[in-house]
Design a protein around this motif. Structure first.
Motif: not given
Length: 437
Positions: A10-30
């Motif tokens: 809550p409160g906009g706190v971002r986790t390592f796991v969240q950022v990892l999943s966002e950045k290295y999402n297969p959709e970012n590697f067309p």
């Protein structure tokens, strides 16, 4: 899509796991995952994306991370990771950092720069998770010396440590040295007294590279025996923009028994010297240094510098000559001053004849025949159509005039000397007679 409620707090706190999943999402590697990237399936029961394209070097800087997230998710995703950049985040809890690090079993490089770690204490039992780290970057974290010592006591393989921009004006001692450390970079702090710098020799006895640039260190204040004892393996020291102002401090650098590389740009001592004088005088004082201010030193450059050093000091009073002067004189002897050579283009005076007109003209012999024609046309207001003949005053009776035909040929190739003549003949004349010479 993955469940953000499970990944973030809550409160906009971002986790390592969240950022990892966002950045290295297969959709970012067309165009595919690229070289050196591991495609990992989703761990059973994990909320992260079905697949992640994870390289062995993760860069998650400036992502607002303040928490680790689920330990099992990190472990399942990062088993192959060896480098991790977490700089410019909001990590202010060694427990959260420890959760991340402990879940990456092969981590070799860790960058925590620009995270707010001032006043955050690291407990010894928590520091054990850093034991595999070999390169640790803590730039501008304001981390305390107590925390630094706790880390180095629990990283038996640590080789490189970066502590820049942490506001240190002193160095606290530790009862437990770190013998594995080879490189310490502690630039842009507030260290001034050599008494603080010398502590690095006790803390890191096998130090090979010490980068002190942009500190105000004002001396090298130890004896030969002390420096040999404190820094027996130091090979490189960077004192750029330090406060050194005396030649005796440069001479003392020779007391480091294995020193071969020195950087000393921007120090007060050298401000009044020219660029050539700075390098030559430094080099002559440091006979064992092989790399000076980033440039390799050849044998020829060293000899030139040492000879320059002798000539620089030989007219000084005996009491003002450094000890190195006596040593170099015993090697080369007393040297004569270098002859002053005028490298300005030499002017040659010739006589130019055009009909009844005679003018004395100065020539630069590196000019070409074409340049000469343009010069004479403008200087003497000569017509466009003209031929030039060179008359050697000493050899004219034997060889006669020589026509200057080739417009690109340099004048010096004709052997022109002071007092020789240039004869100008209109182009419509069919022949040239020496009777009018």
């Amino acid at each position: 899509m993955y469940d953000y409620q499970l990944l973030s707090l809550p409160g906009g706190v971002r986790t390592f796991v969240q950022v990892l999943s966002e950045k290295y999402n297969p959709e970012n590697f067309p165009y595919g995952q690229g070289v050196g990237v591991v495609v990992l399936p989703r761990p059973p029961g994990s909320p992260v994306k079905d697949r992640l394209f994870l390289p062995s070097a993760l860069v998650l800087n400036d992502s607002g991370i303040s928490k680790a997230g689920n330990r099992q998710d990190i472990a399942a995703s990062c088993a192959h990771v060896v480098e991790l950049d977490l700089s410019h985040n909001q990590l202010n809890d060694w427990g959260e950092i420890g959760t991340i690090v402990s879940s990456i079993p092969h981590l070799d490089f860790l960058n925590l720069s620009m995270n707010p770690l001032s006043g955050v204490q690291l407990e010894p039992n928590m520091a054990e998770v850093f034991s595999r780290v070999r390169r640790l970057v803590l730039i501008n974290t304001q981390v305390s010396w107590d925390t630094v010592h706790t880390l180095t006591q629990h990283t038996p393989e640590l080789e490189e440590l970066f502590l820049c921009l942490n506001g240190y004006n002193s160095v606290s001692e530790s009862q437990t040295p770190c013998p594995s450390l080879r490189l310490l970079q502690i630039t842009d702090n507030q260290l001034q007294d050599w008494a603080e710098v010398r502590k690095f020799g006790l803390l890191y006895p096998n130090l090979s590279t010490l980068v002190l640039a942009n500190n105000s260190v004002d001396s090298v204040g130890d004896t030969k025996e002390t420096l040999e004892h404190l820094f027996p393996n130091l090979r490189s020291i960077n004192l750029n923009n330090s406060g050194l102002s005396k030649w005796i401090d440069i001479e003392r650098l020779n007391f480091f028994p294995k020193l071969v590389e020195v950087k000393a740009k921007g120090i007060p001592l050298l401000q009044s010297y020219s660029t050539e004088e700075r390098r030559s005088l430094l080099l002559a004082q440091l006979p064992s240094v092989m790399v000076l201010n980033g440039g390799a030193v050849s044998n020829g450059e060293r000899e030139d510098a040492e000879r320059f050093f002798i000539r620089y000091y030989q007219d000084c009073p005996e009491q003002e000559r450094p000890e190195r002067y006596r040593i170099l004189v015993s090697k080369y002897g007393h040297l004569a001053p270098l002859a002053e050579v005028d490298l300005r283009p030499r002017l040659t005076m010739v006589v130019v004849r055009w009909g009844d007109r005679v003018e004395t003209v100065s020539l630069r012999l590196e000019q070409t025949v074409g340049d000469l024609k343009k010069h004479l046309k403008g200087l003497l207001q000569l017509p466009n159509g003209m031929r030039l003949f060179y008359i050697d005053r000493e050899m004219c009776s034997i060889f006669g005039p020589e026509e200057l035909k080739c417009g690109t040929r340099a004048l010096h190739s004709y052997g022109i000397r002071d007092g020789d003549e240039i004869l100008v003949v209109p182009r419509d004349k069919s022949r040239c007679s020496s009777s009018g010479l």
